[in-house]
Motif scaffolding. Structure first.
Motif, mmCIF file in Angstrom:
data_model
loop_
_atom_site.group_PDB
_atom_site.id
_atom_site.type_symbol
_atom_site.label_atom_id
_atom_site.label_comp_id
_atom_site.label_asym_id
_atom_site.label_seq_id
_atom_site.Cartn_x
_atom_site.Cartn_y
_atom_site.Cartn_z
ATOM 1 N N ASP A 53 -3.871 -56.336 -55.807
ATOM 2 C CA ASP A 53 -5.240 -56.344 -55.297
ATOM 3 C C ASP A 53 -6.146 -57.238 -56.141
ATOM 4 O O ASP A 53 -5.703 -57.862 -57.109
ATOM 5 N N ALA A 54 -7.414 -57.308 -55.794
ATOM 6 C CA ALA A 54 -8.378 -58.194 -56.462
ATOM 7 C C ALA A 54 -8.577 -57.848 -57.930
ATOM 8 O O ALA A 54 -8.980 -58.701 -58.725
ATOM 9 N N ASP A 55 -8.289 -56.599 -58.319
ATOM 10 C CA ASP A 55 -8.417 -56.183 -59.720
ATOM 11 C C ASP A 55 -7.130 -56.405 -60.513
ATOM 12 O O ASP A 55 -7.055 -56.044 -61.684
ATOM 13 N N GLY A 56 -6.112 -56.967 -59.872
ATOM 14 C CA GLY A 56 -4.847 -57.224 -60.543
ATOM 15 C C GLY A 56 -3.908 -56.043 -60.572
ATOM 16 O O GLY A 56 -2.882 -56.075 -61.249
ATOM 17 N N ARG A 57 -4.227 -54.998 -59.825
ATOM 18 C CA ARG A 57 -3.380 -53.807 -59.784
ATOM 19 C C ARG A 57 -2.319 -53.932 -58.693
ATOM 20 O O ARG A 57 -2.564 -54.462 -57.625
ATOM 21 N N VAL A 58 -1.158 -53.367 -58.979
ATOM 22 C CA VAL A 58 -0.071 -53.345 -58.000
ATOM 23 C C VAL A 58 -0.384 -52.283 -56.948
ATOM 24 O O VAL A 58 -0.731 -51.149 -57.280
ATOM 25 N N ILE A 59 -0.236 -52.680 -55.694
ATOM 26 C CA ILE A 59 -0.404 -51.747 -54.574
ATOM 27 C C ILE A 59 0.784 -51.912 -53.627
ATOM 28 O O ILE A 59 1.478 -52.915 -53.660
ATOM 29 N N ASN A 60 1.010 -50.919 -52.821
ATOM 30 C CA ASN A 60 2.058 -50.965 -51.789
ATOM 31 C C ASN A 60 3.451 -51.248 -52.349
ATOM 32 O O ASN A 60 4.256 -51.925 -51.706
ATOM 33 N N ALA A 61 3.757 -50.733 -53.507
ATOM 34 C CA ALA A 61 5.076 -50.960 -54.098
ATOM 35 C C ALA A 61 6.135 -50.180 -53.315
ATOM 36 O O ALA A 61 5.935 -49.014 -52.980
ATOM 37 N N ARG A 62 7.247 -50.856 -53.029
ATOM 38 C CA ARG A 62 8.341 -50.222 -52.312
ATOM 39 C C ARG A 62 9.667 -50.867 -52.717
ATOM 40 O O ARG A 62 9.730 -52.047 -53.013
ATOM 41 N N VAL A 63 10.699 -50.054 -52.702
ATOM 42 C CA VAL A 63 12.043 -50.523 -53.038
ATOM 43 C C VAL A 63 12.623 -51.229 -51.817
ATOM 44 O O VAL A 63 12.614 -50.686 -50.715
ATOM 45 N N VAL A 64 13.133 -52.450 -52.054
ATOM 46 C CA VAL A 64 13.766 -53.188 -50.956
ATOM 47 C C VAL A 64 15.275 -53.347 -51.162
ATOM 48 O O VAL A 64 15.991 -53.686 -50.227
ATOM 49 N N ASP A 65 15.737 -53.098 -52.361
ATOM 50 C CA ASP A 65 17.174 -53.160 -52.645
ATOM 51 C C ASP A 65 17.415 -52.414 -53.946
ATOM 52 O O ASP A 65 16.566 -52.440 -54.850
ATOM 53 N N ALA A 66 18.534 -51.761 -54.044
ATOM 54 C CA ALA A 66 18.873 -51.039 -55.272
ATOM 55 C C ALA A 66 20.367 -50.771 -55.306
ATOM 56 O O ALA A 66 21.002 -50.586 -54.273
ATOM 57 N N SER A 67 20.893 -50.757 -56.514
ATOM 58 C CA SER A 67 22.289 -50.391 -56.720
ATOM 59 C C SER A 67 22.405 -49.719 -58.089
ATOM 60 O O SER A 67 21.996 -50.303 -59.084
ATOM 61 N N PRO A 68 22.911 -48.509 -58.124
ATOM 62 C CA PRO A 68 23.189 -47.610 -57.008
ATOM 63 C C PRO A 68 21.877 -47.112 -56.379
ATOM 64 O O PRO A 68 20.842 -47.075 -57.029
#
Length: 115
Positions: A53-68
């Motif tokens: 976002d405009a303040d440099g904060r992470v938003i809408n974080a989601r996993v798109v790949d992982a092992s295991p």
């Protein structure tokens, strides 16, 4: 040590925008290695997609790949959610579609402690 080293997190961020655009990382902490995964000797990775976002904060974080799957997801999301970036043009935020890969590796003494 319970955290992935900060230097690793910083290295992960160098290519966070998939080569199209990079943002300066101004604050980051490493991920907490899940105790059950450590005890089981598990290693792996998680790819997280997120926006800033405009303040440099992470938003809408989601996993798109992982092992295991489902082993390191929560730790990775918690770490990425604490990262802060310097946004060069806040009026152009949010910056969408950034990706980072967090690798969870045991050091050699932990990897072979039961042998």
């Amino acid at each position: 040590m319970n955290r992935i080293p900060l230097a690793l997190a910083l290295l992960l961020m160098i290519g966070c925008a998939g080569g199209a655009r990079t943002l300066p990382l101004i604050s980051a902490t490493g991920a907490v290695y899940p105790p059950a995964a450590r005890e089981a000797g598990l290693e792996g990775y998680v790819v997280v997609r997120y926006d800033v976002d405009a303040d440099g904060r992470v938003i809408n974080a989601r996993v798109v790949d992982a092992s295991p799957r489902d082993v390191f997801d929560e730790a990775a999301l918690a770490a990425v959610s604490r990262w802060r970036f310097r946004v060069p043009a806040p009026e152009q935020a949010p910056i969408v579609g950034l990706r980072s890969r967090l690798t969870f590796e045991l050091d050699s003494s932990e990897r072979y402690q039961d042998y």
